[in-house]
Design an enzyme around this catalytic site. Sequence first.
Site, PDB file in Angstrom:
ATOM      1  N   ASN B 238       0.832  -1.204   0.000  1.00  0.00           N
ATOM      2  CA  ASN B 238       0.000   0.000   0.000  1.00  0.00           C
ATOM      3  C   ASN B 238       0.865   1.252   0.000  1.00  0.00           C
ATOM      4  OD1 ASN B 238      -2.342  -1.438  -0.017  1.00  0.00           O
ATOM      5  ND2 ASN B 238      -2.620  -1.382   2.208  1.00  0.00           N
ATOM      6  N   GLU B 361       5.794  -3.869  -7.727  1.00  0.00           N
ATOM      7  CA  GLU B 361       4.783  -3.622  -6.668  1.00  0.00           C
ATOM      8  C   GLU B 361       3.401  -4.127  -7.085  1.00  0.00           C
ATOM      9  OE1 GLU B 361       6.162  -2.819  -4.072  1.00  0.00           O
ATOM     10  OE2 GLU B 361       7.995  -1.854  -4.769  1.00  0.00           O
TER      11      GLU B 361
END
Lengths: 303, 382, 243
Positions: B238, B361
Amino acid sequence: MAYFIQFEDKSLGENTSLATLAGVKANFSSLTNIVLTNHASDLHDKYANSGVKTVLYQDENFTVRDLAQTAEFLFNLLKNSNDTYIFEDSKLGNLVAARLAAKLAVPFIPSISNIKVGPNSVSLSREIDSTKVVRLSHLKGKGVISVAINGVVEKAKAEVSEKPMTISAEEPATYVEKRDAGNDLLFAKTVVAGGKGLQDAEGFKPLEQLADKLDASVGATKAVTDVGWLPVSRMIGISGVSVKPDIFYSFGIAGAVQHTTGMDQSKHIIAVNTDPTAPIFKLADYGIVGDANQVIDQLINLV
Amino acid sequence: MALQYTEQQREYIHLAQEFGDKYLKPELISKWDKAGECPKEAFNPAFDLGLHMLEIPKEYGGAGLSFEDSALVFEKLAEYDAGYALTLITSFVALRCVMISGTPDQARRFADILKPGKFAAFTLSEADSGSDSGSLRDTAVRKGNEYILNGEKAFATNGGVADVYIGVFRTSNNGNHGLSAFMIPRDTPGIYVGKHEDKMGLRLSNTVPLFFKDVHVPVENLIGKEGKGINIALNSLNLSRAFVSTLTVGIMQRALDEAGNYAVKREQFGQPIANFESVQNMLADMATSVETARLLVNNTMKMMDKGSLVRKEGAMTKLFVTDVAQKVTSDAVQIFGGYGYTRIYPVEKLMRDVKGFQILEGTNEIQRMTIAREVAKEYAKE
Amino acid sequence: MKIATIVKSELTDPKTYTTHRTKVFYHPEKLFLSDSDKAAVELAVKIAGNNGQVDLFTLEQGEVGVRVLHEALAMGAASATEFVGSDPNDPANAYLAAEKVSEYLKDQGYDLILVGDVVGSAPIAAYLAENLGFNLYENVTRLSPNWEYETELDRGQLKGKVQTPAVLTVEANAIEPELPSFPALEAAQKQTIKSVALNLDTEEASEVVVNQTQHPHVIWNLDEEPDAVEKLVAALRQDGIMK
Ligand SMILES: Cc1cc2nc3c(=O)[nH]c(=O)nc-3n(C[C@H](O)[C@H](O)[C@H](O)COP(=O)(O)OP(=O)(O)OC[C@H]3O[C@@H](n4cnc5c(N)ncnc54)[C@H](O)[C@@H]3O)c2cc1C
Ligand SMILES: Cc1cc2nc3c(=O)[nH]c(=O)nc-3n(C[C@H](O)[C@H](O)[C@H](O)COP(=O)(O)OP(=O)(O)OC[C@H]3O[C@@H](n4cnc5c(N)ncnc54)[C@H](O)[C@@H]3O)c2cc1C
């Protein structure tokens, strides 16, 4: 009334040029030229043809290295007058000007590139770096200014007188001349650059001669350094160095963006090229359509 | 620029710019890009400025900037080189992750390692486990007061330069719920660093496989609870997704600046190419993309400063920003024409660098899945 | 040693001023601490060492004043003060501002006042030195630990020894300043800045206007005008481009 103040110190290579005096004269109808010097006898002829009434203040002990004493002398000389005192916008000129203004407790307005003398005030503009604006100041009374203006030196007779001044022989500072004043491409005030249009390596010899005369640094295009007429360190442009001199002379250069990116921030650009449609002319303040080698030769003779 | 920066932010951005101008000169970046590697010493000035712990609170030895302010600093650094910036970000995101999921003691130990000027890495992916991280196979087996780690990790950013890792290993065969995260000092015996990947872009960023052979880690280094490894990884993602988006905005801004400056100078058909409508359209779209991307990132950062998890918003930000950036950088090359395709101008590098951000990511396909899941939850019937 | 450093911004981005017809737009957000002031602050902090103190002052106004003080504080100065009510770029009333600043600094026991030599700013150093009775050393490009200085001239240098109390104007290349750290900048932003009103009579203020002098664009043809080179040289001399 206005005074132009300059120094002729034979021990220093920092003297004011006659062109600045001519530029000042063009703006002030009533002007006196004050010269502080340690060799007045050599100077009579020089100023007798300057068109400006000149007073030479002579003392063999005089040196501008003693900034405090120089300012003190000028202060005593000028404190009772009510005029504009003008210096050249050089490092030395500004140093003395600032001290004089402080002693007189009047404004000091440096680096003026444009003067308008009105009935009640003098309007002075100073360029603000590379912007499109200027700072406009109005000097109403007594004040000190330094100017970066030049004029054409015309030969006209002028009265030259010599007066003594008394200076004590102190040496608060020593002077050391710079070895290679302004010769490095990146820091040069003047750049003369050559392109493929100079035809061959031989064509760069006159260019170097001209550079010598103009106290300039030599630059080139990639086309030139690629064929080895000059070392790669001289290449100006995207693949080489970016320069920003006051004056950029461009000889036999087409003006490809890859090159102009490295020089288009120059203050004044002068271009010579045989092709009137060459893109370099778009950037030029002044240009000559013609053979660069010929123009270089003529320039060497003229300057 | 649409963002109305605060006075403080202006000063931070300016310092980042001074740093870039001084230490990340184009010649150096291009040299390191060609070599595919940035020397470790090149990060010393960044340590001196505190860039490696920019977002970390002061009590842990960081600079204590907010997420929002840190993002603006790293956006500016990415204009110089995104790989360099990524190296720094990866370190403090790993530390942040320990601060969120670990004990205060673990966080302090981790911070103390980084403080004097060291890097961290987060290693999750394996050769056969990328998007599907729940399938990872490297194991951690508890023996007394220790775990013993074995296996091979892939694509570890900073793996070759870091002094401490966070590694996710399998502690039971319970799929996603069988994973656990560990804090692993680099000098623990049994760790080997593989060959640095010869990447398309982000070449200043170190990416290596890591080999773990009977690596003993004390139980105090288990981060969070056993079986919670995937949550820790997701929390870390996140944060890192938001920062990766920031770097992407920096790349886009650079692409726009380069293209804009070139378009007004380059002449064809007797006039600057910026006069041609097709070029103008490209520039207009690029500028619009940069603005919207920056605003999106800024909003996500503000939410993070308020403590939001940003699972959905972070994914949206990364998806949108890294997708539009492909067109922006590609158009920059287009505006440069043939010259843009050479390495003389920096735009081809921007295109190579920015591609990586659609992949790392979590690929953008996976981001869409995340968003879809979150959206579905919002509309699900009670 | 007690040192005062007077700092200001520097115009490095030509878009600090933009123009539309005769209108001038000013963009102060583009102004930051000047390079020569950075050198001045760095020198001051080095000279002050552990026992001395560096106090910052600025004549910059509003956001620019606060910004340059933050930047300079982050480099290690102890305190910051802004003088309110003058324009540090306006040479017309610099002598008035300098008079007030001197009055303020007079009894504070400073040994040294350092000022960055910023191109285009209003010169105040000479007025300060005169008013305070300090020695003046300008364009300083080097200052050694035993106080030997170098003053930059156009073609050479003056070298001598600084006698305190003194006012020095410092060139950007006098010392290479280190960048401040982010924690230092963050701390600087939280520091209180003292404000001192100058109460100037600014009747003589200058104005910033659009530069009306246009670049010439004159092209001669050597075939048609054999004296083109002479014309060029004459024009260059007329414009002051060639001396
Ligand atoms: C990727 C890339 C990067 C590049 N980077 C650079 C760079 O950094 N710097 C750079 O300079 N170039 C660079 N170039 C090359 C650039 O595009 C031009 O090719 C180069 O600048 C041309 O040099 P020139 O003007 O000397 O030669 P030419 O283009 O050959 O022009 C010669 C000019 O001289 C004129 N001429 C001919 N005879 C005479 C005469 N007797 N008197 C006066 N004028 C005459 C001609 O009319 C012509 O305009 C780059 C090119 C590429 C592809
Ligand atoms: C420069 C770089 C740095 C990295 N740094 C790190 C790091 O520090 N730590 C770390 O752990 N990992 C790191 N990674 C690994 C990265 O997280 C993975 O590469 C990424 O998650 C994708 O995994 P993969 O490469 O195995 O591709 P795969 O998972 O094999 O995916 C291949 C393609 O299939 C698509 N795909 C897969 N599953 C689905 C699905 N269910 N639905 C739709 N499409 C799907 C993907 O989107 C992709 O297009 C890094 C990678 C790179 C390139």
